[in-house]
Write a protein that holds these residues in place. Structure first.
Motif, mmCIF file in Angstrom:
data_model
loop_
_atom_site.group_PDB
_atom_site.id
_atom_site.type_symbol
_atom_site.label_atom_id
_atom_site.label_comp_id
_atom_site.label_asym_id
_atom_site.label_seq_id
_atom_site.Cartn_x
_atom_site.Cartn_y
_atom_site.Cartn_z
ATOM 1 N N THR A 10 -4.224 -5.310 -13.344
ATOM 2 C CA THR A 10 -4.501 -5.639 -14.740
ATOM 3 C C THR A 10 -3.241 -5.542 -15.578
ATOM 4 N N TYR B 120 -0.447 -4.424 -18.527
ATOM 5 C CA TYR B 120 0.048 -3.116 -18.950
ATOM 6 C C TYR B 120 -0.241 -2.812 -20.414
ATOM 7 N N VAL C 259 -4.220 -1.125 -19.971
ATOM 8 C CA VAL C 259 -4.561 -0.523 -18.682
ATOM 9 C C VAL C 259 -5.078 0.910 -18.813
ATOM 10 N N PRO D 290 -11.094 4.696 -11.279
ATOM 11 C CA PRO D 290 -10.123 3.598 -11.272
ATOM 12 C C PRO D 290 -8.917 3.879 -10.391
ATOM 13 N N ILE D 291 -8.358 2.818 -9.803
ATOM 14 C CA ILE D 291 -7.026 2.899 -9.211
ATOM 15 C C ILE D 291 -6.312 1.591 -9.534
ATOM 16 N N MET D 292 -5.041 1.698 -9.885
ATOM 17 C CA MET D 292 -4.257 0.541 -10.266
ATOM 18 C C MET D 292 -3.141 0.331 -9.252
ATOM 19 N N SER D 293 -2.943 -0.921 -8.846
ATOM 20 C CA SER D 293 -1.863 -1.262 -7.924
ATOM 21 C C SER D 293 -1.678 -2.763 -7.977
ATOM 22 N N ASP D 294 -0.446 -3.230 -8.174
ATOM 23 C CA ASP D 294 -0.217 -4.679 -8.206
ATOM 24 C C ASP D 294 0.896 -5.130 -7.260
ATOM 25 N N GLU D 295 1.544 -4.194 -6.582
ATOM 26 C CA GLU D 295 2.639 -4.534 -5.675
ATOM 27 C C GLU D 295 2.071 -5.215 -4.413
ATOM 28 N N PRO D 296 2.573 -6.414 -4.065
ATOM 29 C CA PRO D 296 2.059 -7.122 -2.884
ATOM 30 C C PRO D 296 2.009 -6.263 -1.623
ATOM 31 N N ASP D 297 2.993 -5.383 -1.435
ATOM 32 C CA ASP D 297 3.020 -4.540 -0.232
ATOM 33 C C ASP D 297 2.013 -3.381 -0.284
ATOM 34 N N ASP D 298 1.365 -3.201 -1.424
ATOM 35 C CA ASP D 298 0.478 -2.047 -1.599
ATOM 36 C C ASP D 298 -0.991 -2.442 -1.716
ATOM 37 N N ASP E 126 -3.933 -2.387 1.270
ATOM 38 C CA ASP E 126 -4.400 -1.038 1.619
ATOM 39 C C ASP E 126 -5.272 -0.460 0.512
ATOM 40 N N ILE E 127 -4.817 -0.601 -0.721
ATOM 41 C CA ILE E 127 -5.558 0.003 -1.844
ATOM 42 C C ILE E 127 -6.935 -0.635 -1.982
ATOM 43 N N ASN F 96 5.506 -11.235 -9.206
ATOM 44 C CA ASN F 96 5.166 -10.208 -8.227
ATOM 45 C C ASN F 96 3.674 -9.878 -8.248
#
Lengths: 273, 273, 273
Positions: A20, A22, A25, A39-47, A50-51, A68
């Motif tokens: 979402t 910034y 958020v 809630p959990i926030m994560s936007d990095e393609p490598d992350d 898994d999340i 990104n």
């Protein structure tokens, strides 16, 4: 029944993965906690794969998209689809820029969403594949009113049918449809538009509601919309004379925190068309 | 003595460099100001070495890590080590994804931290080099309780000794150890878990406390943990009937702002093991 | 006249594009809504030209700059110049790192700003092309006081003339000059420095004021500065005993939300030099 949907959120504590913007958020996270989710926030393609795998649902909001995070949205969305997780799209500002319109259209095409929630201009943009919005607000000429309600209901039913997901158009009057039925919801206060991110908050909360009510996505979405609007009414009633939009923001989240099924059931103002 | 640690923060106004997540960053900044510190945020690899050089301490939080900010964390951490600045690691979500676990483990290996603060699942993940967490919350099966307290104290002492830094595990019962002694802290309220980012806030504040009390890192960390928990108790006592988690968030920061050494000294609930 | 500037914001509802830091962005959005404007945030290079095109003004704040957003700042700034939109620069932390100083200097060189707003250390850095600041706060030795006021007024007039834009230096005493005239403003409270982002909020609000008062940029900027300071005074008067900096933040935004032209006109404390 609307009340049960909220009870199920509190009982199941759905973990929601948010990609979402910034800007809002923090409020999205606190609203998710207020309604009983996590809630959990994560936007990095490598992350994100898994999340999203450890979550029950995914909330994709393009409010401050970048190259990104866009990549992250597609990876997370596809993984969530693989796992049959619930997914919601909030196409913030679709129609306001080519990147936003193209991204929202491509997301809607490549990922199977359970719910798409936006203002009328954003949803029209998605339905047409192009459009214009006044920044992140709906264009006044698009607004759903009592006068054009029949047309708006027909539009949302039609687009819900075509897209194969529940469509929620929020504004002064809210519409939630699965293509067959349409909830017309009249909760809320006009002052809510003076707070940034009530739409983003609603999208986060709606994701928690559909995860906790997996076989009842239409009603769960309507219940989340009623919860937000009713919280706006309760919070407004609690405002002191010197309070303004910043305190109003806090009081709305507080009202969701304190909402129970009975209050929601009694306060929800909707009709089915 | 605990009270003195807070007084030293107010006296020295430590400037803290934060590489932290965008979810709770505003609250981290306001908590740092509330306790008497001064915050600056920067995560761009080309910016962090200069910024950390003018600060007294560095707070690294991996809550919304991305490739760019991860690079920034290592550059800033190494520069801060060179300058013998105090450094804290908050391994948010270690165990929830490979990227988070790997990044936290690599940071802990390549950078000399003064304090690592996390929930029990995150710290176990770090200690083992792998693990699982329920999103950003501790796994229930891991939780420190009165029943498993002896084992938990032994674990934190052991890991503190091995890692060579102060370990703070926060939850219903908080543990802070340097490998020899262990503070067992029973301040706080369960409702604090309904606010996003109280852990992140504590990590920022702890960094200010250890910068202002450089020769007393163990006690300074315990003092910061007590301050956060006590503020949660004071804020809860100030809650009105219609208040919820959003107002509670504000009142906790307010309580830290108004906290003095005497109140902290009297209100801190800890034993040394 | 100061009061009229606020009225024009409420009447025109200027849409402001913000490329700003993720620390205070939510407060910037809510302050823009509180004063009568409408915010949109976008920093992605592929998105900013479209977004700024539909807005009336652009607010560039380098508080948490990164390579991607810096590229976005130049693209948006040049497009806004092409369209003769109003543009404001907030050089957060110029002087604190090479990247911040260089970026601010380059932005000031390549883009025609209508207003530059910062603390005295940041503005001195820009004027000299180099400098030092204590993180994001002004260096104490730089602070504008009654004792050095004549020199400070001469400095701000000189730099405004050279740069060809309105310069706003904010602190205990605020100075706003177009090179000919200088507003010396004494609104505000020292406690405002214990809230993160009052400067960022002011920059966002000032952008709305100059968009809504396009032929009167000097006075509009002074009006925004008075509005922020007066809101700080009103909010402080509304503080309860247990309130601290977090509630103060909310009350300041609330006070802006409730401010009318008459209150501003009466409460503004300024002299022209």
């Amino acid at each position: 029944m609307i009340g049960n949907c909220l009870e199920n959120v509190r009982k199941n504590v759905p973990l929601v993965h948010n990609i979402t913007n910034y800007v809002t958020v923090n409020d999205v996270a606190n609203v998710l906690l207020a309604c009983g989710g996590s809630p959990i926030m994560s936007d990095e393609p490598d992350d994100v794969a898994d999340i999203t795998s450890i979550c029950g649902g995914l909330n994709i909001n393009i409010g401050t998209l970048n190259k990104n995070s866009i990549e992250g949205m597609f990876i997370a969305g596809k993984k969530a689809n693989e796992l049959s997780h619930k997914i919601l799209l909030d196409p913030v500002g679709a129609g306001a820029s080519k990147l936003r319109t193209d991204t929202a259209v491509k997301l809607a095409k490549e990922i199977k969403f359970d719910v798409i929630r936006g203002n009328i201009s954003e949803i029209k943009t998605l339905a047409l594949g192009s459009g214009t919005t006044k920044g992140v607000d709906a264009d006044v000429s698009d607004a759903v009113t009592e006068e054009n309600l029949d047309n708006a209901v027909a539009f949302v039913k039609d687009y819900a049918k075509k897209s194969g997901c529940v469509i929620a158009i929020t504004g002064a009057i809210d519409l939630v449809s699965d293509g067959e039925k349409c909830y017309v919801i009249r909760n809320g206060r006009p002052e809510m538009s003076k707070i940034t991110g009530t739409g983003c908050q609603l999208s986060g909360m709606t994701t928690a509601f559909i995860v906790a009510n997996p076989d009842n996505v239409l009603e769960a979405t309507a219940a989340a919309v009623c919860t937000m609007g009713l919280a706006g009414e309760i919070a407004f009633a609690n405002m002191a004379e010197t309070d303004g939009n910043s305190t109003y923001r806090n009081r709305i989240i507080d009202a969701i925190y304190n909402m129970d099924a009975e209050t929601l059931e009694k306060g929800a103002k909707y009709e089915l068309r």
